[in-house]
Design a protein around this motif. Structure first.
Motif, PDB file in Angstrom:
ATOM      1  N   THR A   1     -18.548 -79.927  -9.489  1.00 17.42           N
ATOM      2  CA  THR A   1     -17.426 -79.454 -10.301  1.00 17.42           C
ATOM      3  C   THR A   1     -17.917 -79.006 -11.665  1.00 17.42           C
ATOM      4  O   THR A   1     -18.509 -79.798 -12.416  1.00 17.42           O
ATOM      5  CB  THR A   1     -16.381 -80.565 -10.491  1.00 17.42           C
ATOM      6  OG1 THR A   1     -15.907 -80.990  -9.214  1.00 17.42           O
ATOM      7  CG2 THR A   1     -15.211 -80.066 -11.324  1.00 17.42           C
ATOM      8  N   LEU A   2     -17.688 -77.738 -11.979  1.00 16.81           N
ATOM      9  CA  LEU A   2     -17.887 -77.243 -13.332  1.00 16.81           C
ATOM     10  C   LEU A   2     -16.555 -77.330 -14.053  1.00 16.81           C
ATOM     11  O   LEU A   2     -15.570 -76.695 -13.645  1.00 16.81           O
ATOM     12  CB  LEU A   2     -18.393 -75.803 -13.326  1.00 16.81           C
ATOM     13  CG  LEU A   2     -19.894 -75.586 -13.087  1.00 16.81           C
ATOM     14  CD1 LEU A   2     -20.305 -76.004 -11.675  1.00 16.81           C
ATOM     15  CD2 LEU A   2     -20.289 -74.137 -13.335  1.00 16.81           C
ATOM     16  N   LEU A   3     -16.499 -78.136 -15.092  1.00 13.63           N
ATOM     17  CA  LEU A   3     -15.265 -78.313 -15.835  1.00 13.63           C
ATOM     18  C   LEU A   3     -14.933 -77.056 -16.636  1.00 13.63           C
ATOM     19  O   LEU A   3     -15.822 -76.220 -16.882  1.00 13.63           O
ATOM     20  CB  LEU A   3     -15.385 -79.521 -16.754  1.00 13.63           C
ATOM     21  CG  LEU A   3     -15.516 -80.881 -16.059  1.00 13.63           C
ATOM     22  CD1 LEU A   3     -15.666 -81.995 -17.100  1.00 13.63           C
ATOM     23  CD2 LEU A   3     -14.340 -81.166 -15.155  1.00 13.63           C
ATOM     24  N   PRO A   4     -13.683 -76.885 -17.061  1.00 10.63           N
ATOM     25  CA  PRO A   4     -13.334 -75.725 -17.888  1.00 10.63           C
ATOM     26  C   PRO A   4     -14.255 -75.623 -19.099  1.00 10.63           C
ATOM     27  O   PRO A   4     -14.499 -76.613 -19.794  1.00 10.63           O
ATOM     28  CB  PRO A   4     -11.888 -76.023 -18.295  1.00 10.63           C
ATOM     29  CG  PRO A   4     -11.355 -76.863 -17.193  1.00 10.63           C
ATOM     30  CD  PRO A   4     -12.498 -77.726 -16.758  1.00 10.63           C
ATOM     31  N   GLY A   5     -14.776 -74.427 -19.323  1.00  4.69           N
ATOM     32  CA  GLY A   5     -15.726 -74.220 -20.412  1.00  4.69           C
ATOM     33  C   GLY A   5     -17.175 -74.335 -19.988  1.00  4.69           C
ATOM     34  O   GLY A   5     -18.074 -74.108 -20.793  1.00  4.69           O
ATOM     35  N   ALA A   6     -17.427 -74.666 -18.716  1.00  5.87           N
ATOM     36  CA  ALA A   6     -18.801 -74.741 -18.205  1.00  5.87           C
ATOM     37  C   ALA A   6     -19.220 -73.386 -17.645  1.00  5.87           C
ATOM     38  O   ALA A   6     -18.454 -72.727 -16.942  1.00  5.87           O
ATOM     39  CB  ALA A   6     -18.921 -75.809 -17.141  1.00  5.87           C
ATOM     40  N   ARG A   7     -20.449 -73.005 -17.932  1.00  3.45           N
ATOM     41  CA  ARG A   7     -20.951 -71.691 -17.537  1.00  3.45           C
ATOM     42  C   ARG A   7     -22.402 -71.818 -17.089  1.00  3.45           C
ATOM     43  O   ARG A   7     -23.242 -72.350 -17.814  1.00  3.45           O
ATOM     44  CB  ARG A   7     -20.857 -70.728 -18.730  1.00  3.45           C
ATOM     45  CG  ARG A   7     -21.216 -69.278 -18.448  1.00  3.45           C
ATOM     46  CD  ARG A   7     -21.151 -68.454 -19.733  1.00  3.45           C
ATOM     47  NE  ARG A   7     -21.214 -67.038 -19.478  1.00  3.45           N
ATOM     48  CZ  ARG A   7     -20.163 -66.236 -19.382  1.00  3.45           C
ATOM     49  NH1 ARG A   7     -18.943 -66.729 -19.562  1.00  3.45           N
ATOM     50  NH2 ARG A   7     -20.308 -64.954 -19.144  1.00  3.45           N
TER      51      ARG A   7
END
Length: 400
Positions: free
Chosen positions: A76-82
């Motif tokens: 899971t890439l959380l919101p704001g992860a790139r």
């Protein structure tokens, strides 16, 4: 990825089951190569026989690739992860190069969700053809809520030899043609035919895909200099006689300014394309039996040359909107061969508004048992509905 209250609560309740990439040394500053730390987190989960890997907000440079994900993992890439690719390699593969899992027995039960995956295909040194995410010999794969940008040459997501795969609410933005790849699909459905078709790992047992759903996704341009929209949105371009991709559903997707085909269903059976929108595309939907002149595709799994196509059954193209076609091909086309018909086809309830360069609205050739009904067809520069070398057709209730 939208984090609803329910999803956030679910995440909080399971933090004790999770592994964060920052606890393994990832920095997320966009400068440090975070790929080794992220791989360390994925390896920890592998030793646990499965768990949840969480990527906090940040920009993670990936300069040691590919990353490898294993069975029973949720990434899971959380919101704001790139994720930002820093080397001309595939970003993520489900398993190791030397593994030998055939059929659908490889690393599965995997969820990949969230974040921006920036492949930087137009950046200096990164234009060689590579995947973003490549999955093979697996079952129960879910990929959702990703934005994949600027892939060079190959595919944003390849589902190869996969059973029960879902791609949900993803955005596919930007493509770089490496010179001979003007036919690449953002999402490719493929089979384990050879290392040239799937380079991740073997065995090459010609296992096809089954039970694939792609829904509420967007396909188009990113606006990055040196990139275009995807040549094709979803499709396949290799085949083996006696094998078919089966039960493919494409639901509620949007295709914008795709130069060739929004959907290219090559050697698919039990196909549904419904409630999609195609805006400014070269062609909307193509259904194609195995191409008779393709001498690789007309071989059986043991390499025997048949010099023949094969029948392709059961497809429904229903309730879609096609607007402003640019005339690469007919808006909707079903094309069989003398040795491989398109059988049991329904093209119903669609709206076709515009196609250029003398191309047709709906074209069926070498089909049988087809119904073309209740479609609205306007502003076509070729023929509204065209049929050739076909039988058992019902054409009724259309407005032209």
């Amino acid at each position: 990825m939208q984090v609803t209250a329910g999803r956030l609560q679910y995440m909080l309740e399971r933090l004790s089951e999770s592994v964060t990439v920052t606890s393994h040394g990832a920095v997320g500053d966009g400068v440090t190569d975070d790929a080794p730390a992220i791989q360390a987190a994925l390896n920890t989960v592998k030793k646990l026989s499965g768990a949840w890997v969480i990527v906090p907000p940040g920009t993670y440079l990936l300069a040691s690739l590919p990353l490898r994900i294993y069975r029973n993992t949720r990434l899971t890439l959380l919101p704001g992860a790139r994720f930002v690719r820093g080397i001309a390699e595939t970003m993520l593969l489900n398993g190791d190069r030397d593994q030998g899992f055939g059929g659908y027995t490889g690393h599965g039960n995997i969820t990949i969700e969230g974040g921006v995956w920036d492949c930087q295909g137009a950046a200096p040194g990164l234009s060689a053809a590579a995947m973003c995410i490549s999955i093979g010999h697996a079952r129960d794969i879910t990929i959702r809520d990703l934005e994949i940008r600027d892939v060079a040459g190959y595919h944003a997501i390849e589902l190869n030899s996969t059973k029960r795969g879902t791609v949900d609410t993803c955005r596919f933005l930007g493509y770089v043609d490496t010179g001979e790849r003007d036919f690449s699909e953002a999402v490719q459905v493929d089979l384990a035919k050879s290392s040239g078709v799937f380079g991740g790992f073997g065995p090459y047992d010609h296992v096809a895909c089954e039970d694939i759903t792609i829904r509420t996704c967007y396909f188009g341009a990113s606006g990055t200099a040196g990139t275009t929209a995807w040549p094709r949105g979803i499709g396949s371009h290799s085949a083996t006689i006696t094998r078919w991709h089966r039960r493919i559903k494409i639901i509620g997707c949007t295709f914008e300014d795709i130069p060739q085909y929004g959907v290219s269903a090559y050697n698919w059976e039990d196909t549904t394309v419904t409630a999609c929108t195609f805006q400014g595309c070269g062609s909307g939907e193509r259904l194609r039996a195995v191409i008779l002149t393709d001498k690789e595709d007309t071989k059986t799994p043991d390499g025997t040359q048949t010099n023949a196509s094969q029948d392709m059954r059961d497809a429904a193209v229903t309730g879609n909107i096609f607007r402003g076609g640019t005339g690469y091909d007919d808006v909707i086309t079903a094309l069989g061969e003398t040795s491989g018909l398109i059988l049991n086809l329904a093209v119903t309830g669609n709206t076709l508004d515009g196609n250029a360069k003398g191309q047709n609205g709906i074209r069926v050739q070498r089909t049988s048992r087809a119904t073309i009904g209740l479609n609205v067809i306007t502003n076509i520069t070729g023929t509204g509905i065209s049929a050739g070398d076909s039988g058992n057709l019902t054409v009724t209730g259309n407005q032209l």
